[in-house]
Design a protein around this motif. Structure first.
Motif, PDB file in Angstrom:
ATOM      1  N   LEU A 241     -24.777  33.017  71.166  1.00 19.75           N
ATOM      2  CA  LEU A 241     -24.589  34.083  72.048  1.00 19.75           C
ATOM      3  C   LEU A 241     -25.976  34.975  72.029  1.00 19.75           C
ATOM      4  CD1 LEU A 241     -23.384  35.970  74.333  1.00 19.75           C
ATOM      5  CD2 LEU A 241     -22.255  37.002  72.691  1.00 19.75           C
ATOM      6  N   ILE A 242     -26.856  34.901  72.765  1.00 14.13           N
ATOM      7  CA  ILE A 242     -28.142  35.680  72.902  1.00 14.13           C
ATOM      8  C   ILE A 242     -28.059  36.833  73.809  1.00 14.13           C
ATOM      9  CG2 ILE A 242     -30.519  35.711  73.135  1.00 14.13           C
ATOM     10  CD1 ILE A 242     -30.697  33.141  72.317  1.00 14.13           C
ATOM     11  N   VAL A 243     -28.442  38.406  73.243  1.00 12.71           N
ATOM     12  CA  VAL A 243     -28.257  39.350  73.995  1.00 12.71           C
ATOM     13  C   VAL A 243     -29.531  40.273  73.923  1.00 12.71           C
ATOM     14  CG1 VAL A 243     -27.123  41.612  74.578  1.00 12.71           C
ATOM     15  CG2 VAL A 243     -25.842  39.427  74.389  1.00 12.71           C
ATOM     16  N   GLU A 244     -30.178  40.647  74.997  1.00 18.10           N
ATOM     17  CA  GLU A 244     -31.492  41.294  75.020  1.00 18.10           C
ATOM     18  C   GLU A 244     -31.546  42.397  75.889  1.00 18.10           C
ATOM     19  OE1 GLU A 244     -33.884  41.722  72.908  1.00 18.10           O
ATOM     20  OE2 GLU A 244     -33.416  39.923  71.478  1.00 18.10           O
ATOM     21  N   SER A 245     -32.469  43.531  75.959  1.00 17.56           N
ATOM     22  CA  SER A 245     -32.608  44.348  76.933  1.00 17.56           C
ATOM     23  C   SER A 245     -32.953  43.590  78.194  1.00 17.56           C
ATOM     24  CB  SER A 245     -33.709  45.334  76.615  1.00 17.56           C
ATOM     25  OG  SER A 245     -33.205  46.057  75.413  1.00 17.56           O
ATOM     26  N   ALA A 246     -32.426  44.108  79.244  1.00 16.50           N
ATOM     27  CA  ALA A 246     -32.916  43.319  80.589  1.00 16.50           C
ATOM     28  C   ALA A 246     -34.203  43.984  81.010  1.00 16.50           C
ATOM     29  CB  ALA A 246     -31.923  43.727  81.760  1.00 16.50           C
ATOM     30  N   GLY A 247     -35.027  43.351  81.703  1.00 15.23           N
ATOM     31  CA  GLY A 247     -36.172  43.680  82.135  1.00 15.23           C
ATOM     32  C   GLY A 247     -37.589  43.512  81.301  1.00 15.23           C
ATOM     33  N   SER A 248     -38.742  44.127  81.594  1.00 10.36           N
ATOM     34  CA  SER A 248     -39.842  43.684  80.937  1.00 10.36           C
ATOM     35  C   SER A 248     -40.104  43.936  79.466  1.00 10.36           C
ATOM     36  CB  SER A 248     -41.094  44.335  81.682  1.00 10.36           C
ATOM     37  OG  SER A 248     -41.078  45.925  81.582  1.00 10.36           O
ATOM     38  N   TYR A 249     -39.051  44.708  79.013  1.00  6.66           N
ATOM     39  CA  TYR A 249     -39.174  44.825  77.548  1.00  6.66           C
ATOM     40  C   TYR A 249     -38.873  43.774  76.558  1.00  6.66           C
ATOM     41  CZ  TYR A 249     -38.723  47.754  73.327  1.00  6.66           C
ATOM     42  OH  TYR A 249     -38.804  48.544  72.039  1.00  6.66           O
ATOM     43  N   SER A 250     -38.326  43.064  77.172  1.00  5.41           N
ATOM     44  CA  SER A 250     -37.965  41.712  76.354  1.00  5.41           C
ATOM     45  C   SER A 250     -39.007  40.521  76.850  1.00  5.41           C
ATOM     46  CB  SER A 250     -36.491  41.205  76.723  1.00  5.41           C
ATOM     47  OG  SER A 250     -35.769  42.372  75.975  1.00  5.41           O
ATOM     48  N   HIS A 251     -39.839  40.772  77.496  1.00  3.22           N
ATOM     49  CA  HIS A 251     -40.943  39.789  77.957  1.00  3.22           C
ATOM     50  C   HIS A 251     -42.055  39.442  76.718  1.00  3.22           C
ATOM     51  CE1 HIS A 251     -39.410  40.048  81.940  1.00  3.22           C
ATOM     52  NE2 HIS A 251     -40.562  39.870  82.423  1.00  3.22           N
ATOM     53  N   ILE A 252     -42.429  38.505  76.559  1.00  2.75           N
ATOM     54  CA  ILE A 252     -43.080  38.274  75.465  1.00  2.75           C
ATOM     55  C   ILE A 252     -44.388  37.406  75.939  1.00  2.75           C
ATOM     56  CG2 ILE A 252     -41.382  37.944  73.695  1.00  2.75           C
ATOM     57  CD1 ILE A 252     -41.999  34.840  73.743  1.00  2.75           C
ATOM     58  N   THR A 253     -45.676  37.701  75.319  1.00  2.00           N
ATOM     59  CA  THR A 253     -47.006  36.874  75.632  1.00  2.00           C
ATOM     60  C   THR A 253     -47.065  35.523  75.001  1.00  2.00           C
ATOM     61  OG1 THR A 253     -47.711  39.091  76.104  1.00  2.00           O
ATOM     62  CG2 THR A 253     -49.212  37.048  75.727  1.00  2.00           C
ATOM     63  N   VAL A 254     -47.374  34.403  75.780  1.00  2.87           N
ATOM     64  CA  VAL A 254     -47.544  33.093  75.279  1.00  2.87           C
ATOM     65  C   VAL A 254     -48.925  32.889  75.984  1.00  2.87           C
ATOM     66  CG1 VAL A 254     -47.030  30.810  75.341  1.00  2.87           C
ATOM     67  CG2 VAL A 254     -45.433  32.599  75.370  1.00  2.87           C
ATOM     68  N   GLY A 255     -49.983  32.618  75.159  1.00  4.22           N
ATOM     69  CA  GLY A 255     -51.237  32.339  75.806  1.00  4.22           C
ATOM     70  C   GLY A 255     -51.821  33.593  76.567  1.00  4.22           C
ATOM     71  N   SER A 256     -52.259  33.742  77.612  1.00  3.27           N
ATOM     72  CA  SER A 256     -52.802  34.727  78.481  1.00  3.27           C
ATOM     73  C   SER A 256     -51.574  35.235  79.374  1.00  3.27           C
ATOM     74  CB  SER A 256     -53.887  34.241  79.218  1.00  3.27           C
ATOM     75  OG  SER A 256     -53.572  33.356  80.083  1.00  3.27           O
ATOM     76  N   LYS A 257     -50.306  34.540  79.366  1.00  4.66           N
ATOM     77  CA  LYS A 257     -49.199  34.868  80.216  1.00  4.66           C
ATOM     78  C   LYS A 257     -47.981  35.649  79.548  1.00  4.66           C
ATOM     79  CE  LYS A 257     -50.458  31.147  83.539  1.00  4.66           C
ATOM     80  NZ  LYS A 257     -49.955  30.018  84.150  1.00  4.66           N
ATOM     81  N   LYS A 258     -47.238  36.376  80.311  1.00  5.06           N
ATOM     82  CA  LYS A 258     -45.982  36.828  79.757  1.00  5.06           C
ATOM     83  C   LYS A 258     -44.885  36.336  80.507  1.00  5.06           C
ATOM     84  CE  LYS A 258     -47.237  41.520  78.282  1.00  5.06           C
ATOM     85  NZ  LYS A 258     -46.719  42.950  78.307  1.00  5.06           N
ATOM     86  N   PHE A 259     -43.917  35.992  79.560  1.00  5.08           N
ATOM     87  CA  PHE A 259     -42.526  35.356  79.903  1.00  5.08           C
ATOM     88  C   PHE A 259     -41.431  36.205  79.694  1.00  5.08           C
ATOM     89  CE2 PHE A 259     -45.819  32.067  79.569  1.00  5.08           C
ATOM     90  CZ  PHE A 259     -45.590  31.067  80.897  1.00  5.08           C
ATOM     91  N   PRO A 260     -40.209  36.029  80.519  1.00  7.77           N
ATOM     92  CA  PRO A 260     -39.100  36.652  79.894  1.00  7.77           C
ATOM     93  C   PRO A 260     -38.627  35.707  78.774  1.00  7.77           C
ATOM     94  CG  PRO A 260     -39.094  36.153  82.173  1.00  7.77           C
ATOM     95  CD  PRO A 260     -40.113  35.381  81.804  1.00  7.77           C
ATOM     96  N   ILE A 261     -38.173  36.474  77.567  1.00  4.74           N
ATOM     97  CA  ILE A 261     -37.861  36.111  76.471  1.00  4.74           C
ATOM     98  C   ILE A 261     -36.695  34.709  76.574  1.00  4.74           C
ATOM     99  CG2 ILE A 261     -35.961  37.506  75.977  1.00  4.74           C
ATOM    100  CD1 ILE A 261     -38.234  35.448  73.383  1.00  4.74           C
ATOM    101  N   GLN A 262     -35.861  34.907  77.836  1.00  5.44           N
ATOM    102  CA  GLN A 262     -34.862  34.049  77.902  1.00  5.44           C
ATOM    103  C   GLN A 262     -35.304  32.719  78.454  1.00  5.44           C
ATOM    104  OE1 GLN A 262     -35.166  36.903  79.514  1.00  5.44           O
ATOM    105  NE2 GLN A 262     -34.281  37.272  81.325  1.00  5.44           N
ATOM    106  N   PHE A 263     -36.462  32.681  79.219  1.00  2.00           N
ATOM    107  CA  PHE A 263     -37.034  31.552  79.587  1.00  2.00           C
ATOM    108  C   PHE A 263     -37.633  30.668  78.646  1.00  2.00           C
ATOM    109  CE2 PHE A 263     -41.142  29.279  80.946  1.00  2.00           C
ATOM    110  CZ  PHE A 263     -40.637  28.542  81.809  1.00  2.00           C
ATOM    111  N   LEU A 264     -38.105  31.180  77.527  1.00  4.32           N
ATOM    112  CA  LEU A 264     -38.599  30.416  76.516  1.00  4.32           C
ATOM    113  C   LEU A 264     -37.412  29.888  75.810  1.00  4.32           C
ATOM    114  CD1 LEU A 264     -40.778  29.598  74.615  1.00  4.32           C
ATOM    115  CD2 LEU A 264     -40.829  31.788  73.461  1.00  4.32           C
ATOM    116  N   ILE A 265     -36.442  30.723  75.507  1.00  2.00           N
ATOM    117  CA  ILE A 265     -35.189  30.204  74.738  1.00  2.00           C
ATOM    118  C   ILE A 265     -34.676  29.052  75.385  1.00  2.00           C
ATOM    119  CG2 ILE A 265     -32.988  30.822  73.865  1.00  2.00           C
ATOM    120  CD1 ILE A 265     -35.534  32.194  72.185  1.00  2.00           C
ATOM    121  N   ASP A 266     -34.287  29.042  76.860  1.00  2.71           N
ATOM    122  CA  ASP A 266     -33.881  28.231  77.584  1.00  2.71           C
ATOM    123  C   ASP A 266     -34.522  26.978  77.309  1.00  2.71           C
ATOM    124  OD1 ASP A 266     -31.862  29.872  78.579  1.00  2.71           O
ATOM    125  OD2 ASP A 266     -32.778  30.187  80.593  1.00  2.71           O
ATOM    126  N   THR A 267     -35.863  27.061  77.405  1.00  2.85           N
ATOM    127  CA  THR A 267     -36.758  25.679  77.220  1.00  2.85           C
ATOM    128  C   THR A 267     -36.695  25.192  75.866  1.00  2.85           C
ATOM    129  OG1 THR A 267     -38.284  26.612  78.768  1.00  2.85           O
ATOM    130  CG2 THR A 267     -39.056  24.975  77.604  1.00  2.85           C
TER     131      THR A 267
END
Length: 317
Positions: A241-267
């Motif tokens: 079970l993963i819980v994080e703040s909703a919205g841009s606060y939980s975005h992370i930078t990969v290379g030159s782009k920002k992604f929602p953390i849940q997108f990376l974890i899902d992958t």
């Protein structure tokens, strides 16, 4: 549009009883003389400033700061976690050892006490059969099973955990039921901890609540390897079970782009879009924006906050 989590789920103790746990545990800090209260609020503001600047290690680098955080933020999180855990039958059944077998839970970044209080608030009424918490059945088999809970945190929350657990054992667990609630706190960096020490193959539930983004912001490569370790060593049926703040606060930078953390974890866990069958985990439940709102009638000397977050519940294939 955000949905809303129920204020109280009957599978857990009522929110006020969870709040009362913190009031008893930190009575000396919350109901101190005027000067001590002023000092507590100064510590709270200091911690708040560090968290705003994402200085997570500095925010919890001494016991005064850790206690201040626990007084200020842990009660709100505890009642929301209790409602969330109870919302998922799969999670609640693990906490209650409903299958009649011993269960093991790992709380990543769980030192501040909210996970401990929430888990205990579901475990306790499942074991206590007096008139106050009567559940309707007295399954002697389930009463003899043990719930093993390991809290792992890079900061030393041992004092907070000890204080809370003593109150839980005194007020929530009766008739020696505390013997079946096996709690362990480990002060370590989970990203550099051997999987044998975490006992990953034996785990039934892993929680990472408002911790995953911190891990990736501090050490991205090591965090990816940690989740790959879960892929490799966790057993079939284990829940994450993963819980994080909703919205841009939980975005992370990969290379030159920002992604929602849940997108990376899902992958990492489930697989790339269109290739989900290749992943080691299946996504059981998700919500990208949900509110937990407190009740103005709750009695606590410090303001209790509403929370908006996203969640992902995975199960190992």
């Amino acid at each position: 549009m955000s949905s809303q989590l129920s204020f109280h789920n009957k599978a857990s103790l009522p929110p006020q009883e969870i709040i009362d746990l913190f009031k008893r545990t930190f009575n000396d800090e919350l109901y101190a003389d005027e000067q001590s209260l002023e000092d507590l609020h100064k510590q709270i503001q200091q911690v708040k400033s560090h968290l705003y600047d994402r200085e997570y290690i500095t925010a919890f680098d001494d016991d005064l700061k850790r206690t201040a955080y626990c007084c200020r933020w842990s009660p709100s999180r505890a009642i929301s976690y209790a409602s969330l855990f109870a919302e998922f039958p799969e999670v609640a059944d693990i906490i209650k050892c409903a299958s009649g077998e011993n269960k093991s839970v790992l709380c990543v970044g769980g030192g501040a006490g909210a996970e401990l209080a929430a888990i205990s608030s579901i475990f306790a009424p499942s074991r206590t059969f007096d008139s106050k918490y009567k559940t309707g059945t007295d399954d002697s088999k389930s009463k003899k099973t043990t719930l093993n809970v390991q809290l792992v945190d890079i900061s030393d929350w041992s004092n907070v955990v000890t204080r809370l657990s003593n109150e839980i054992k005194s007020y929530w667990l009766y008739n020696n039921e505390h013997e079946y609630f096996n709690l362990k706190f480990t002060n370590c960096d989970i990203l550099n901890t051997d999987q044998k020490d975490l006992k990953l193959p034996q785990l039934n539930l892993i929680t990472s609540l408002f911790t995953t983004s911190e891990l990736f912001m501090e050490q991205k490569a090591e965090s990816i390897r940690f989740f790959q370790k879960l892929n490799k060593f966790c057993s079939t049926g284990c829940l994450l079970l993963i819980v994080e703040s909703a919205g841009s606060y939980s975005h992370i930078t990969v290379g030159s782009k920002k992604f929602p953390i849940q997108f990376l974890i899902d992958t990492i866990l489930v697989g790339q879009r269109g290739h989900e069958q290749d992943g080691q985990w299946e996504l059981l439940k998700q919500n990208d924006s949900i509110w937990y709102r407190t009740n103005n009638q709750l009695d606590y000397p410090i303001k209790l906050e509403n929370m908006r977050f996203f969640y992902r519940l995975y199960r190992k294939k």
